[in-house]
Design a protein around this motif. Structure first.
Motif, PDB file in Angstrom:
ATOM      1  N   THR A 162      64.510  30.663  57.621  1.00 57.02           N
ATOM      2  CA  THR A 162      65.776  31.359  57.807  1.00 57.02           C
ATOM      3  C   THR A 162      65.617  32.643  58.602  1.00 57.02           C
ATOM      4  O   THR A 162      66.342  32.886  59.572  1.00 57.02           O
ATOM      5  CB  THR A 162      66.385  31.687  56.422  1.00 57.02           C
ATOM      6  OG1 THR A 162      66.627  30.463  55.730  1.00 57.02           O
ATOM      7  CG2 THR A 162      67.700  32.428  56.569  1.00 57.02           C
ATOM      8  N   VAL A 163      64.661  33.457  58.207  1.00 59.13           N
ATOM      9  CA  VAL A 163      64.484  34.753  58.866  1.00 59.13           C
ATOM     10  C   VAL A 163      63.964  34.581  60.287  1.00 59.13           C
ATOM     11  O   VAL A 163      64.379  35.302  61.202  1.00 59.13           O
ATOM     12  CB  VAL A 163      63.541  35.649  58.037  1.00 59.13           C
ATOM     13  CG1 VAL A 163      63.221  36.934  58.784  1.00 59.13           C
ATOM     14  CG2 VAL A 163      64.174  35.977  56.701  1.00 59.13           C
TER      15      VAL A 163
ATOM     16  N   LEU B 134      73.717  40.895  56.627  1.00 57.57           N
ATOM     17  CA  LEU B 134      72.607  41.589  55.983  1.00 57.57           C
ATOM     18  C   LEU B 134      72.408  41.099  54.547  1.00 57.57           C
ATOM     19  O   LEU B 134      71.278  40.937  54.077  1.00 57.57           O
ATOM     20  CB  LEU B 134      72.844  43.099  56.002  1.00 57.57           C
ATOM     21  CG  LEU B 134      72.830  43.752  57.394  1.00 57.57           C
ATOM     22  CD1 LEU B 134      73.208  45.220  57.300  1.00 57.57           C
ATOM     23  CD2 LEU B 134      71.469  43.588  58.053  1.00 57.57           C
ATOM     24  N   TYR B 135      73.523  40.853  53.855  1.00 56.44           N
ATOM     25  CA  TYR B 135      73.451  40.323  52.491  1.00 56.44           C
ATOM     26  C   TYR B 135      72.781  38.950  52.474  1.00 56.44           C
ATOM     27  O   TYR B 135      71.883  38.689  51.658  1.00 56.44           O
ATOM     28  CB  TYR B 135      74.853  40.234  51.894  1.00 56.44           C
ATOM     29  CG  TYR B 135      74.940  39.352  50.673  1.00 56.44           C
ATOM     30  CD1 TYR B 135      74.454  39.767  49.441  1.00 56.44           C
ATOM     31  CD2 TYR B 135      75.510  38.077  50.768  1.00 56.44           C
ATOM     32  CE1 TYR B 135      74.529  38.943  48.330  1.00 56.44           C
ATOM     33  CE2 TYR B 135      75.599  37.251  49.660  1.00 56.44           C
ATOM     34  CZ  TYR B 135      75.099  37.685  48.451  1.00 56.44           C
ATOM     35  OH  TYR B 135      75.162  36.874  47.359  1.00 56.44           O
TER      36      TYR B 135
ATOM     37  N   ALA C 269      70.786  37.639  54.814  1.00 58.21           N
ATOM     38  CA  ALA C 269      69.398  37.727  55.254  1.00 58.21           C
ATOM     39  C   ALA C 269      68.498  38.217  54.122  1.00 58.21           C
ATOM     40  O   ALA C 269      67.389  37.724  53.930  1.00 58.21           O
ATOM     41  CB  ALA C 269      69.290  38.678  56.447  1.00 58.21           C
ATOM     42  N   ARG C 270      68.995  39.163  53.347  1.00 56.80           N
ATOM     43  CA  ARG C 270      68.219  39.679  52.228  1.00 56.80           C
ATOM     44  C   ARG C 270      68.090  38.626  51.130  1.00 56.80           C
ATOM     45  O   ARG C 270      67.022  38.428  50.541  1.00 56.80           O
ATOM     46  CB  ARG C 270      68.901  40.926  51.668  1.00 56.80           C
ATOM     47  CG  ARG C 270      68.121  41.585  50.537  1.00 56.80           C
ATOM     48  CD  ARG C 270      68.828  42.845  50.069  1.00 56.80           C
ATOM     49  NE  ARG C 270      68.086  43.494  48.992  1.00 56.80           N
ATOM     50  CZ  ARG C 270      67.085  44.316  49.159  1.00 56.80           C
ATOM     51  NH1 ARG C 270      66.682  44.632  50.371  1.00 56.80           N
ATOM     52  NH2 ARG C 270      66.463  44.852  48.124  1.00 56.80           N
ATOM     53  N   LYS C 271      69.189  37.919  50.871  1.00 57.40           N
ATOM     54  CA  LYS C 271      69.207  36.913  49.811  1.00 57.40           C
ATOM     55  C   LYS C 271      68.308  35.726  50.148  1.00 57.40           C
ATOM     56  O   LYS C 271      67.553  35.241  49.300  1.00 57.40           O
ATOM     57  CB  LYS C 271      70.642  36.434  49.596  1.00 57.40           C
ATOM     58  CG  LYS C 271      70.785  35.347  48.541  1.00 57.40           C
ATOM     59  CD  LYS C 271      72.235  34.882  48.463  1.00 57.40           C
ATOM     60  CE  LYS C 271      72.366  33.697  47.508  1.00 57.40           C
ATOM     61  NZ  LYS C 271      73.749  33.180  47.465  1.00 57.40           N
ATOM     62  N   GLU C 272      68.397  35.250  51.407  1.00 54.21           N
ATOM     63  CA  GLU C 272      67.682  34.034  51.770  1.00 54.21           C
ATOM     64  C   GLU C 272      66.243  34.300  52.193  1.00 54.21           C
ATOM     65  O   GLU C 272      65.354  33.504  51.927  1.00 54.21           O
ATOM     66  CB  GLU C 272      68.412  33.323  52.922  1.00 54.21           C
ATOM     67  CG  GLU C 272      69.821  32.885  52.574  1.00 54.21           C
ATOM     68  CD  GLU C 272      69.850  31.837  51.485  1.00 54.21           C
ATOM     69  OE1 GLU C 272      68.877  31.069  51.391  1.00 54.21           O
ATOM     70  OE2 GLU C 272      70.831  31.799  50.743  1.00 54.21           O
ATOM     71  N   GLY C 273      66.020  35.432  52.878  1.00 52.30           N
ATOM     72  CA  GLY C 273      64.692  35.650  53.423  1.00 52.30           C
ATOM     73  C   GLY C 273      63.829  36.590  52.627  1.00 52.30           C
ATOM     74  O   GLY C 273      62.604  36.546  52.688  1.00 52.30           O
ATOM     75  N   GLY C 274      64.464  37.475  51.875  1.00 55.38           N
ATOM     76  CA  GLY C 274      63.710  38.443  51.094  1.00 55.38           C
ATOM     77  C   GLY C 274      62.915  39.413  51.939  1.00 55.38           C
ATOM     78  O   GLY C 274      62.010  40.078  51.460  1.00 55.38           O
ATOM     79  N   ALA C 275      63.276  39.495  53.250  1.00 58.85           N
ATOM     80  CA  ALA C 275      62.499  40.338  54.138  1.00 58.85           C
ATOM     81  C   ALA C 275      63.245  41.574  54.577  1.00 58.85           C
ATOM     82  O   ALA C 275      62.685  42.438  55.230  1.00 58.85           O
ATOM     83  CB  ALA C 275      62.070  39.536  55.362  1.00 58.85           C
ATOM     84  N   LEU C 276      64.504  41.683  54.269  1.00 62.77           N
ATOM     85  CA  LEU C 276      65.297  42.819  54.734  1.00 62.77           C
ATOM     86  C   LEU C 276      65.724  43.678  53.557  1.00 62.77           C
ATOM     87  O   LEU C 276      65.886  43.178  52.459  1.00 62.77           O
ATOM     88  CB  LEU C 276      66.528  42.325  55.496  1.00 62.77           C
ATOM     89  CG  LEU C 276      66.237  41.596  56.814  1.00 62.77           C
ATOM     90  CD1 LEU C 276      67.540  41.118  57.407  1.00 62.77           C
ATOM     91  CD2 LEU C 276      65.509  42.490  57.782  1.00 62.77           C
TER      92      LEU C 276
END
Length: 349
Positions: free
Chosen positions: A164-165, A339-340, A342-349
């Protein structure tokens, strides 16, 4: 046997949450009524005050000698129709991309499709200034395909496969690159003023001449997407599951990509870079109607049309009598949502 198994899988998804199925039917039945009411409201709102009776007369009994009729028929009606079809096209495009890639961040604006279309339109304005609108539309389709191809090529060549990321980062990089190149072309060949409308994104100033080419393409794209919806539902369960059920995944993906390019290319050619409709609306639709793309795609079209109509009306009221670009209005909602996710799916942001 494979066909029977596929039907069972689809039916299990269909019956996952019965209340969502009922809500989907309500959206499909009453959604278009809401779209019609929103079109009337969009025509009514503007710097020049008109009565609702004048809206009816200007749409159905157009008199070119009447100034109110000219405002309604030649300015506000094409604008409202453009918002409906651009919103529907981008939302369906995003739904198809997310279903095929199983990536919640997939959308035309995130994965370089929109910026690719704009880049080729900049080339058209700079090197072929006398092209007709239909020829410019062709450039938009080619650019959309190139943008998507670049993003997926980068991800395919990277280590660790598609994540995803990675897809989001590759899309952001290609979008930035193509946007910068478009700006450079605009400055070097003195077409920045011509391109500024497409950079900002909006549906103001659109004429019926443009819509007569773009609307049929968007309608065809949405219809093909609906026809493909059953296969996309199976594909969204995973490559192995889809292959095990006998689905020709390569054919489905190829047709799906063509639909995405048609929808995005047509939308960009008349409205420019309107971001996040293709990202946010599919998520809202899935939350409302469930995971069956036989409902997600047509419901996304309706909700996307309503969303862009609403954003366009809001853009006229935020700083009246001046207009705020529609792309800015959609970004205000879309960026935090991105942003929500990306943070939820990738855990990188």
């Amino acid at each position: 046997m494979k066909k029977a198994e596929t039907s069972e899988v689809i039916q299990s998804i269909h019956n996952e949450k019965p209340y969502k199925r009922k809500l989907a039917y309500l959206i499909l039945i009453f959604g278009w009524m809401a779209v019609i009411l929103a079109i009337v409201s969009s025509i009514y709102i503007g710097a020049s005050h008109v009565h609702y009776a004048a809206v009816w007369r200007g749409v159905f009994f157009y008199d070119p000698t009447n100034s109110a009729d000219v405002i309604i028929h030649d300015l506000r009606l094409p604008r409202a129709l453009a918002a409906v079809f651009v919103g529907a096209g981008l939302a369906v495009s995003g739904s198809i991309m997310q279903g095929m890639t199983r990536n919640p961040l997939a959308s035309p604006s995130i994965l370089g499709v929109t910026s690719g279309a704009l880049f080729f339109m900049a080339i058209a304005f700079a090197f072929f200034p006398h092209l007709t609108y239909s020829q410019t539309l062709l450039f938009s389709f080619v650019g959309a395909g190139m943008g998507a191809a670049l993003v997926f090529s980068i991800v395919a060549a990277s280590r660790g496969g598609n994540t995803t990321v990675k897809l989001a980062l590759a899309g952001a990089a290609i979008t930035s690159l193509l946007s910068a190149l478009s700006t450079a072309i605009g400055l070097r060949f003195n077409v920045s003023k011509d391109m500024s409308y497409w950079y900002a994104g909006g549906v103001s100033g659109i004429q019926f001449q443009q819509l007569k080419y773009a609307i049929p393409i968007i309608i065809i794209g949405i219809l093909i997407g609906i026809m493909l919806s059953r296969s996309i539902t199976v594909l969204s369960l995973g490559e192995e599951v889809a292959t095990g059920l006998g689905q020709k995944t390569k054919v489905v993906r190829f047709v799906g990509i063509i639909v995405v390019l048609l929808l995005t290319g047509a939308a960009v050619s008349i409205a420019g870079m309107i971001g996040f409709i293709g990202l946010v609306i599919p998520h809202i639709t899935r939350f409302l109607v469930g995971s069956d793309y036989r409902f997600i795609i047509p419901c996304s079209a309706i909700i996307g049309a309503l969303a862009l109509l609403g954003a366009d009306m809001l853009s006229r009221m935020v700083n009246a009598p001046f207009e705020t670009p529609v792309g800015a209005v959609t970004a205000i909602i879309g960026v935090p949502f991105f942003l929500y996710l990306a943070r939820k799916e990738g855990g990188a942001l």
